[in-house]
Design a protein around this motif. Sequence first.
Motif, PDB file in Angstrom:
ATOM      1  N   LEU A 187      -2.587  22.734  35.233  1.00  0.00           N
ATOM      2  CA  LEU A 187      -3.181  21.584  35.922  1.00  0.00           C
ATOM      3  C   LEU A 187      -3.679  21.999  37.302  1.00  0.00           C
ATOM      4  N   ARG A 188      -2.855  22.781  38.021  1.00  0.00           N
ATOM      5  CA  ARG A 188      -3.275  23.266  39.345  1.00  0.00           C
ATOM      6  C   ARG A 188      -4.567  24.075  39.237  1.00  0.00           C
ATOM      7  N   ALA A 189      -4.638  24.957  38.239  1.00  0.00           N
ATOM      8  CA  ALA A 189      -5.825  25.796  38.058  1.00  0.00           C
ATOM      9  C   ALA A 189      -7.061  24.934  37.792  1.00  0.00           C
ATOM     10  N   SER A 190      -6.877  23.875  37.007  1.00  0.00           N
ATOM     11  CA  SER A 190      -8.000  22.979  36.704  1.00  0.00           C
ATOM     12  C   SER A 190      -8.464  22.234  37.955  1.00  0.00           C
ATOM     13  N   VAL A 191      -7.503  21.807  38.781  1.00  0.00           N
ATOM     14  CA  VAL A 191      -7.839  21.100  40.010  1.00  0.00           C
ATOM     15  C   VAL A 191      -8.582  22.031  40.974  1.00  0.00           C
ATOM     16  N   VAL A 192      -8.113  23.270  41.090  1.00  0.00           N
ATOM     17  CA  VAL A 192      -8.778  24.240  41.961  1.00  0.00           C
ATOM     18  C   VAL A 192     -10.216  24.461  41.510  1.00  0.00           C
ATOM     19  N   LYS A 193     -10.409  24.569  40.196  1.00  0.00           N
ATOM     20  CA  LYS A 193     -11.750  24.770  39.655  1.00  0.00           C
ATOM     21  C   LYS A 193     -12.633  23.551  39.921  1.00  0.00           C
ATOM     22  N   LEU A 194     -12.059  22.372  39.761  1.00  0.00           N
ATOM     23  CA  LEU A 194     -12.811  21.131  39.959  1.00  0.00           C
ATOM     24  C   LEU A 194     -13.306  20.996  41.397  1.00  0.00           C
ATOM     25  N   PHE A 195     -12.448  21.405  42.360  1.00  0.00           N
ATOM     26  CA  PHE A 195     -12.779  21.251  43.770  1.00  0.00           C
ATOM     27  C   PHE A 195     -13.339  22.534  44.382  1.00  0.00           C
ATOM     28  N   ALA A 196     -13.836  23.419  43.551  1.00  0.00           N
ATOM     29  CA  ALA A 196     -14.319  24.711  44.050  1.00  0.00           C
ATOM     30  C   ALA A 196     -15.473  24.564  45.028  1.00  0.00           C
ATOM     31  N   ARG A 197     -16.200  23.449  44.925  1.00  0.00           N
ATOM     32  CA  ARG A 197     -17.394  23.286  45.769  1.00  0.00           C
ATOM     33  C   ARG A 197     -17.103  22.690  47.139  1.00  0.00           C
ATOM     34  N   VAL A 198     -15.862  22.274  47.419  1.00  0.00           N
ATOM     35  CA  VAL A 198     -15.577  21.694  48.724  1.00  0.00           C
ATOM     36  C   VAL A 198     -15.098  22.770  49.684  1.00  0.00           C
TER      37      VAL A 198
END
Length: 356
Positions: free
Chosen positions: A339-350
Amino acid sequence: MLQPLGISCALLTGSVPAAKRRALLASVADGTTDILIGTHALIQRDVSFARLALAVTDEQHRFGVEQRARLTEKGRHPHVLVMSATPIPRTMAMVLYGDMDVSVIDQLPPGRKKTSTFVLDSSYHERMYSYIKRRVCDGAQAYVVCPLVEDADNESIKAVEKYAEELSCEYLRGVRVGYLHGRMKSKDKEAVLHDFSSGNIQVLVSTTVIEVGVNVPSATIMVIENAERFGLSQLHQLRGRVGRGSEKAYCFVVSDSKSESAKERLEIFRTVSDGFELSRRDMQIRGPGDFLGSRQSGLPMFRHADLMRDSDAVDSAHEEAKRILQDPLWYTDPSLSKLRASVVKLFARVDFDIFS
């Protein structure tokens, strides 16, 4: 209303003189001014608040995603209230995500009647304007909305000034017709709106500048020419300009478009008067937009899920997310590493650390 309570208010618009603007911005920055009311001028870089606690955006659909964000960024996590009669698809998606609390006013003010809507093609012009002329001669007032200010190469697309002249010479001969558009000087626009409000102008031919902030209770007829060129939210806002008194109101939507999608949208508009339902239909047609970016319509970022079809799954996911977030250090839990990895990927653009 607030002066007796000791609360100071100020107005900021683009027309405020430079010297007065500097003094005003200083009073906002040092907290002397409690409430600042204004146009898009509020989101300019030189506007800073001593302690912005509440940001209210009226007519939300008239502001871009980045514009609304720029306003809230002027404070440290201020409370945010957005208002609109027509929630944009992106907002509907955020509602389904549980990111916003929603209050719905789904009743008309006492005494108001539902506006009847008709979809016509231009072959009905003579019949429609004959009806409007009779109504106007009996004391009613009407809006005619065009998509353009000036003529385009396509003669079938109505332009305000020319169409106002045509109506005065043909269908509405003898009727006092005025026109209004955004390129006019402010004092000229105010004069036209005053003449319309007072009844000196019986039919006002306009662009969408009358979409918000215009309240003439005696105006009971709305005509929208080339309606296929407007979005559902715009159509709904325009229809809301009539029926603001106790008299029955009518909205005539004129389009010669052969496009099936345009016909579908106009039929939805004809049959649906609820802003949230219109937004839901609009989302089905256009997509819910980019939740973290600036697009307000388009393809969602799911591979398989559909926000409308799978709303129950979205609700369940939201409840599970709230449960996980009860632990502020959830991201250190080994069982939640994926889940953490998915969140990091999701917010990669910020450009900030989401776990700080």
